[in-house]
Design a protein around this motif. Structure first.
Motif, PDB file in Angstrom:
ATOM      1  N   ASN A 146      -7.025   5.058 -10.174  1.00  0.00           N
ATOM      2  CA  ASN A 146      -8.238   5.486 -11.177  1.00  0.00           C
ATOM      3  C   ASN A 146      -9.505   4.434 -10.844  1.00  0.00           C
ATOM      4  OD1 ASN A 146      -6.961   7.724 -12.576  1.00  0.00           O
ATOM      5  ND2 ASN A 146      -5.714   6.274 -13.551  1.00  0.00           N
ATOM      6  N   GLY A 147     -10.351   4.909 -10.233  1.00  0.00           N
ATOM      7  CA  GLY A 147     -11.562   4.092 -10.172  1.00  0.00           C
ATOM      8  C   GLY A 147     -11.963   4.081  -8.547  1.00  0.00           C
ATOM      9  N   ARG A 148     -13.109   3.246  -8.168  1.00  0.00           N
ATOM     10  CA  ARG A 148     -13.489   3.141  -7.134  1.00  0.00           C
ATOM     11  C   ARG A 148     -12.752   2.530  -6.085  1.00  0.00           C
ATOM     12  NH1 ARG A 148     -19.811   2.241  -6.336  1.00  0.00           N
ATOM     13  NH2 ARG A 148     -19.807   4.418  -7.025  1.00  0.00           N
ATOM     14  N   VAL A 149     -12.953   2.569  -4.573  1.00  0.00           N
ATOM     15  CA  VAL A 149     -12.387   1.897  -3.606  1.00  0.00           C
ATOM     16  C   VAL A 149     -13.421   1.351  -2.939  1.00  0.00           C
ATOM     17  CG1 VAL A 149     -10.237   3.506  -3.530  1.00  0.00           C
ATOM     18  CG2 VAL A 149     -12.261   3.987  -2.054  1.00  0.00           C
ATOM     19  N   TYR A 150     -13.182   0.069  -2.371  1.00  0.00           N
ATOM     20  CA  TYR A 150     -14.024  -0.431  -1.436  1.00  0.00           C
ATOM     21  C   TYR A 150     -13.870  -0.803  -0.001  1.00  0.00           C
ATOM     22  CZ  TYR A 150     -15.625  -1.525  -6.068  1.00  0.00           C
ATOM     23  OH  TYR A 150     -16.219  -1.556  -7.542  1.00  0.00           O
ATOM     24  N   ALA A 151     -14.578  -1.092   0.845  1.00  0.00           N
ATOM     25  CA  ALA A 151     -14.656  -1.112   2.204  1.00  0.00           C
ATOM     26  C   ALA A 151     -13.824  -2.201   2.706  1.00  0.00           C
ATOM     27  CB  ALA A 151     -16.091  -1.205   2.878  1.00  0.00           C
ATOM     28  N   ASP A 152     -13.991  -3.443   1.762  1.00  0.00           N
ATOM     29  CA  ASP A 152     -13.362  -4.652   2.139  1.00  0.00           C
ATOM     30  C   ASP A 152     -12.617  -5.267   1.037  1.00  0.00           C
ATOM     31  OD1 ASP A 152     -15.349  -6.120   1.008  1.00  0.00           O
ATOM     32  OD2 ASP A 152     -16.286  -6.667   2.989  1.00  0.00           O
ATOM     33  N   SER A 153     -11.749  -6.323   1.411  1.00  0.00           N
ATOM     34  CA  SER A 153     -11.102  -7.024   0.265  1.00  0.00           C
ATOM     35  C   SER A 153     -11.983  -7.779  -0.554  1.00  0.00           C
ATOM     36  CB  SER A 153      -9.972  -7.779   0.877  1.00  0.00           C
ATOM     37  OG  SER A 153     -10.374  -8.661   1.576  1.00  0.00           O
TER      38      SER A 153
END
Length: 171
Positions: A121-128
């Motif tokens: 539930n929420g946003r994913v990001y391109a890097d850690s």
């Protein structure tokens, strides 16, 4: 003849010498015993190549036509063949075991690690590190594919193992 492989001697005419009034009766008694006990007999005709194993299948004895001078014994011989059972190799049959089709849990319950199933539930990001914001998901079933401890977004998730959607943090 003597079976040298078993060291077993067979009866011969020389070994069966009974004299006197009971001599003939002893021969008949011996043949009856062999018939009753289904003994295997080796029949050898001297000066011939005939030498084979038999079992007495039928035996009768008595006087011929009521004449006490003519004693008759009739033998019905049947060829004997070894009937040892053929021993077959058997396979060990394993007990029925329920095989787990999913991968075993690598982490204790309540801990998130590679292979853990999570709800996103929420946003994913391109890097850690949290750079490059991407798509936003609601109640999406995902699997943790990579872990980067100590980073702001330590878990990489995807729809299946080996597939990458983006980096997220636990809430």
């Amino acid at each position: 003849p003597v079976d040298l492989s078993r060291r077993r001697a067979y009866w011969t005419g020389k070994k069966l010498r009974w004299t006197g009034k009971t001599g003939g009766n002893n021969y008949v008694k011996l043949l009856k015993d062999w018939h009753i006990n289904k003994e295997v007999l080796r029949v050898v005709l001297t000066n011939t190549p005939f030498n084979d194993l038999y079992v007495i299948d039928g035996f009768t004895s008595g006087f011929k036509d009521g004449n006490v001078d003519d004693w008759v014994c009739e033998l019905k011989l049947v060829a004997w063949r070894s009937y040892k059972p053929k021993v077959l190799a058997t396979k060990e049959v394993a007990d029925k075991v329920r095989i787990r089709t999913t991968t075993a849990r690598t982490n204790p319950a309540g801990k998130i690690g590679v292979g853990s199933s999570v709800i996103l539930n929420g946003r994913v990001y391109a890097d850690s590190y949290g750079n490059g914001g991407g798509m936003t998901f609601t109640n999406r079933q995902m699997v943790v594919t990579l872990v980067a401890p100590g980073r702001s977004m330590p878990y990489n998730v995807g729809p299946a193992a080996g597939q990458y959607t983006g980096w997220v943090r636990a809430q």
